[in-house]
Design a protein around this motif. Structure first.
Motif, PDB file in Angstrom:
ATOM      1  N   MET A 150      -0.953   4.573 -12.958  1.00 41.70           N
ATOM      2  CA  MET A 150      -1.716   3.829 -11.962  1.00 41.70           C
ATOM      3  C   MET A 150      -3.163   3.597 -12.368  1.00 41.70           C
ATOM      4  SD  MET A 150      -1.654   4.591  -7.902  1.00 41.70           S
ATOM      5  CE  MET A 150      -3.188   5.476  -7.646  1.00 41.70           C
ATOM      6  N   THR A 167      -7.364  -2.430  -3.301  1.00 46.09           N
ATOM      7  CA  THR A 167      -7.957  -3.188  -2.197  1.00 46.09           C
ATOM      8  C   THR A 167      -7.500  -4.646  -2.199  1.00 46.09           C
ATOM      9  OG1 THR A 167      -9.881  -3.394  -3.625  1.00 46.09           O
ATOM     10  CG2 THR A 167     -10.045  -1.846  -1.794  1.00 46.09           C
ATOM     11  N   THR A 225       5.202   2.679  -5.472  1.00 45.09           N
ATOM     12  CA  THR A 225       5.090   3.500  -4.263  1.00 45.09           C
ATOM     13  C   THR A 225       3.650   3.645  -3.788  1.00 45.09           C
ATOM     14  OG1 THR A 225       4.999   5.449  -5.660  1.00 45.09           O
ATOM     15  CG2 THR A 225       7.148   4.853  -4.779  1.00 45.09           C
ATOM     16  N   PHE A 226       3.531   4.046  -2.529  1.00 49.62           N
ATOM     17  CA  PHE A 226       2.223   4.243  -1.888  1.00 49.62           C
ATOM     18  C   PHE A 226       1.855   5.723  -1.987  1.00 49.62           C
ATOM     19  CE2 PHE A 226       1.812   0.193   0.483  1.00 49.62           C
ATOM     20  CZ  PHE A 226       3.060  -0.333   0.214  1.00 49.62           C
ATOM     21  N   LEU A 227       0.649   6.007  -2.462  1.00 50.48           N
ATOM     22  CA  LEU A 227       0.236   7.402  -2.612  1.00 50.48           C
ATOM     23  C   LEU A 227       0.252   8.085  -1.232  1.00 50.48           C
ATOM     24  CD1 LEU A 227      -0.666   9.356  -4.816  1.00 50.48           C
ATOM     25  CD2 LEU A 227      -3.023   8.729  -4.317  1.00 50.48           C
ATOM     26  N   GLY A 228       1.005   9.166  -1.144  1.00 48.76           N
ATOM     27  CA  GLY A 228       1.156   9.835   0.147  1.00 48.76           C
ATOM     28  C   GLY A 228       1.171  11.344   0.010  1.00 48.76           C
ATOM     29  N   GLY A 254       4.422   9.546  -4.431  1.00 47.09           N
ATOM     30  CA  GLY A 254       4.580   8.149  -4.048  1.00 47.09           C
ATOM     31  C   GLY A 254       5.513   8.016  -2.860  1.00 47.09           C
ATOM     32  N   ASN A 302      -1.681   0.494  -4.174  1.00 52.43           N
ATOM     33  CA  ASN A 302      -2.821   1.353  -3.819  1.00 52.43           C
ATOM     34  C   ASN A 302      -4.134   0.739  -4.302  1.00 52.43           C
ATOM     35  OD1 ASN A 302      -1.116   3.597  -2.765  1.00 52.43           O
ATOM     36  ND2 ASN A 302      -0.420   3.622  -4.876  1.00 52.43           N
ATOM     37  N   PRO A 327       1.987   6.622  -9.463  1.00 55.32           N
ATOM     38  CA  PRO A 327       0.936   7.437  -8.850  1.00 55.32           C
ATOM     39  C   PRO A 327       1.047   8.910  -9.218  1.00 55.32           C
ATOM     40  CG  PRO A 327       2.663   7.030  -7.246  1.00 55.32           C
ATOM     41  CD  PRO A 327       3.091   6.355  -8.518  1.00 55.32           C
ATOM     42  N   THR A 378      -5.197  -0.225 -11.238  1.00 51.71           N
ATOM     43  CA  THR A 378      -6.046  -0.312 -10.054  1.00 51.71           C
ATOM     44  C   THR A 378      -7.320  -1.131 -10.281  1.00 51.71           C
ATOM     45  OG1 THR A 378      -6.808   1.902 -10.634  1.00 51.71           O
ATOM     46  CG2 THR A 378      -5.212   1.751  -8.851  1.00 51.71           C
ATOM     47  N   SER A 431       1.487   1.473 -12.515  1.00 50.59           N
ATOM     48  CA  SER A 431       1.330   1.809 -11.100  1.00 50.59           C
ATOM     49  C   SER A 431       1.956   3.135 -10.703  1.00 50.59           C
ATOM     50  CB  SER A 431       1.934   0.683 -10.259  1.00 50.59           C
ATOM     51  OG  SER A 431       3.176   0.247 -10.803  1.00 50.59           O
ATOM     52  N   SER A 449       0.674  -1.799  -8.483  1.00 48.02           N
ATOM     53  CA  SER A 449       0.472  -0.747  -7.488  1.00 48.02           C
ATOM     54  C   SER A 449      -0.007  -1.348  -6.168  1.00 48.02           C
ATOM     55  CB  SER A 449      -0.576   0.237  -7.991  1.00 48.02           C
ATOM     56  OG  SER A 449      -0.914   1.137  -6.957  1.00 48.02           O
TER      57      SER A 449
END
Lengths: 303, 242
Positions: A140, A173, A195-198, A216, A171, A133, A144, A131, A169
């Motif tokens: 990641m 659905t 972490t969240f992809l940012g 992330g 990130n 990113p 996914t 995971s 992850s």
């Protein structure tokens, strides 16, 4: 009454559920002069790959409201240095649960690294990072889809006798379908979330703050989302979960555990306050007293 | 590393956008920089130590963003939570003879404590301090009071030598045994190329933890990756891939 903070992760005893998350605590020894590491239930070591990696160009860090973005890119000395040097050195000062965090760019790499981690005496649990990113064609990319997550899980399980936790992850659905695929492929436990992809943009310079453009996002702001995912996954799977994402206090730990986490990882908060983990561990018995909790094991998944 | 409470004794503007912050707390602060928590901001701000005494600490900083803006508005008596004992600083014992200090802008303050330490060891110290213009001069009288020679350069020529610190150094007909530099990266690179003797430079990089465990501020050196916050911020000239 003496409070029981201990938890059990696939037969590994932890004196408390507080674990610094991978990537936010180096290889443990970096913090050994700051406080007694034995205050920690476990330590998840920095993500490790087959070969040494320099990681991404700088800037690798961007500050945000309620959190931060990192794009370190798996800087690490490689699996051989981890098992031959880093873990033995940590073991000289630390008696708790040592978690190796393994990342890779191919099934072969995951398998080879996990095999070496499995053979390393000082490591108790293997956490497989599918995971990250911050690297291309690795990390990641495996986490996914349910199929590729199950593929990595089966590959590493074939070479490990130690408990294997797959780090998921956010990130995606549907994190529950990926969690279930890992469980079905033989995972002993799950760690979530990474972490969240940012992204951030420097509006004066008109370019991304992070050299690698994206990174992330983690920190307090992600806590409710991470908690929701831990809740969904813990209720859909039978294997234990390490909850991670925005945890910054003893009450966050209790909340994560009520949502279904057996142990709780503290990540970005360590970067703001290197003493966050021992402070949380110290605060837990007092909060348990207030809430009428005698043993933390009692509250796991009770919500 | 230690987490400590320090109280603001003074937070005074000394040049446009530049402030002198004097803090008071317990004990003596080790390290090259402190990592200051600013309420309302997620990460700490790493600021170099300009001077220190028993239980006191002086920092000269510039307002470069929202965090340092908030810091500049803090008043006497405010208590700050800081991490101390961070970073590997200049090595005054590395200089065997005459020292050359080269500072540019906000790179000038960290050289002040070094200048005092060099003088305490009986070294001859020459300082070259570069600024953009006259109003931005900081700490020049303080350097003049302790150094054997001080040369100021300004980009607009309003004070001292017109041009960069390298122009000032080019005009000085002497050689030194060791140099120390702190300032913008381009300036330090130029100084490392121009000054022939060995020396060291204090680097800047965006930091996360500030204590060596997040690996957010790594740079590539001739000896492999190094963390600016923990292995530095000061590096020997020969380590740098400049």
């Amino acid at each position: 009454m003496v409070k029981d903070l201990s938890v059990d992760l696939c037969g590994v005893h932890l004196k408390n559920p507080v674990i610094p998350a991978s990537g936010t605590f180096g290889f443990g020894l970096e913090l050994s002069d700051a406080f007694d590491l034995n205050l920690l239930g476990g330590i998840s070591l920095k993500g490790t790959t087959r070969e040494a990696r320099y990681g991404n160009p700088t800037p690798r860090i961007a500050e945000c409201e309620g959190g931060m973005i990192n794009s370190v890119g798996l800087q690490n000395p490689g699996i051989d240095v981890l098992v031959d040097e880093k873990v033995p050195a940590l073991r000289r000062v630390y008696g708790g649960c040592v978690i190796a965090n393994i990342s890779g760019f191919s099934l072969d790499e995951y398998r080879e690294c996990c095999e070496k981690a499995d053979a390393c005496k000082g490591i108790d649990i293997i956490e497989v990072n599918i995971s990250c990113p911050n690297v291309h064609n690795g990390g990641m990319a495996f986490g996914t889809s349910a199929d590729s997550a199950a593929g990595v899980t089966a590959a590493v399980k074939s070479v490990c006798r130690k408990p294997v936790f797959i780090k998921l992850s956010p990130n995606v659905t549907d994190i529950v379908s990926i969690a279930r695929a890992c469980e079905d492929a033989g995972a002993d436990g799950l760690s979530l979330v990474n972490t969240f992809l940012g992204m951030r943009i420097d509006i004066a310079r008109r370019r991304p703050v992070i050299a690698n453009k994206m990174g992330g996002f983690s920190g307090k702001a992600v806590f409710p989302v991470a908690l929701r995912m831990v809740y969904q996954v813990a209720h859909a799977c039978r294997i234990p979960v390490m909850g991670c994402g925005g945890v910054a206090s003893a009450s966050d730990v209790i909340e994560m555990m009520m949502a279904g986490a057996t142990a709780v990882q503290v990540g970005a908060e360590n970067l703001r306050n290197p003493y966050a983990c021992p402070e949380i561990a110290e605060a837990l018995p007092h909060l348990m007293e207030e809430l009428g909790i005698n043993s933390l094991k009692e509250i796991i998944g009770t919500v | 590393m230690k987490k400590e409470q320090y109280r603001i004794v003074r937070n005074k503007r000394i040049a446009p956008g530049t402030f002198e912050l004097v803090l008071e707390g317990n004990g003596n602060v080790d390290g090259e920089f402190v990592h200051i928590a600013i309420p309302g901001f997620y990460l700490r701000r790493p600021l170099s130590i300009c001077d220190k005494g028993p239980g006191s600490l002086t920092i000269v900083y510039k307002v470069v963003g929202k965090g340092t803006k908030v810091l500049s508005e803090m008043t006497e008596g405010t208590v700050l939570e800081i991490l101390t004992g961070l970073g590997r600083g200049f090595d005054p014992d590395a200089c065997r003879g005459e020292a050359l200090l080269v500072g540019g802008g906000l790179g000038v303050p960290p050289l002040y404590l070094l200048a005092k330490e060099l003088k305490a060891r009986g070294k001859k110290v020459t300082a070259v301090l570069g600024f953009n213009k006259a109003e931005e001069l900081i700490l020049v009288p303080q350097f003049e009071s302790i150094c054997d020679a001080v040369t100021v350069s300004t980009v607009d020529g309003s004070v001292g030598v017109k041009g960069f610190v390298t122009d000032a150094i080019a005009g000085m007909d002497r050689s030194y045994d060791y140099f120390y530099t702190c300032g913008p990266m381009v300036m330090m690179k130029a100084v490392c190329r121009m000054v022939e003797c060995p020396g060291e430079a204090s680097l800047e990089e965006r930091m996360g933890c500030g204590a060596g465990f997040c690996y957010g501020c790594s740079i590539e050196t001739k000896n492999g990756p190094r963390r600016v916050c923990k292995d530095g911020p000061v590096f020997k000239k020969e380590e740098l891939s400049w």
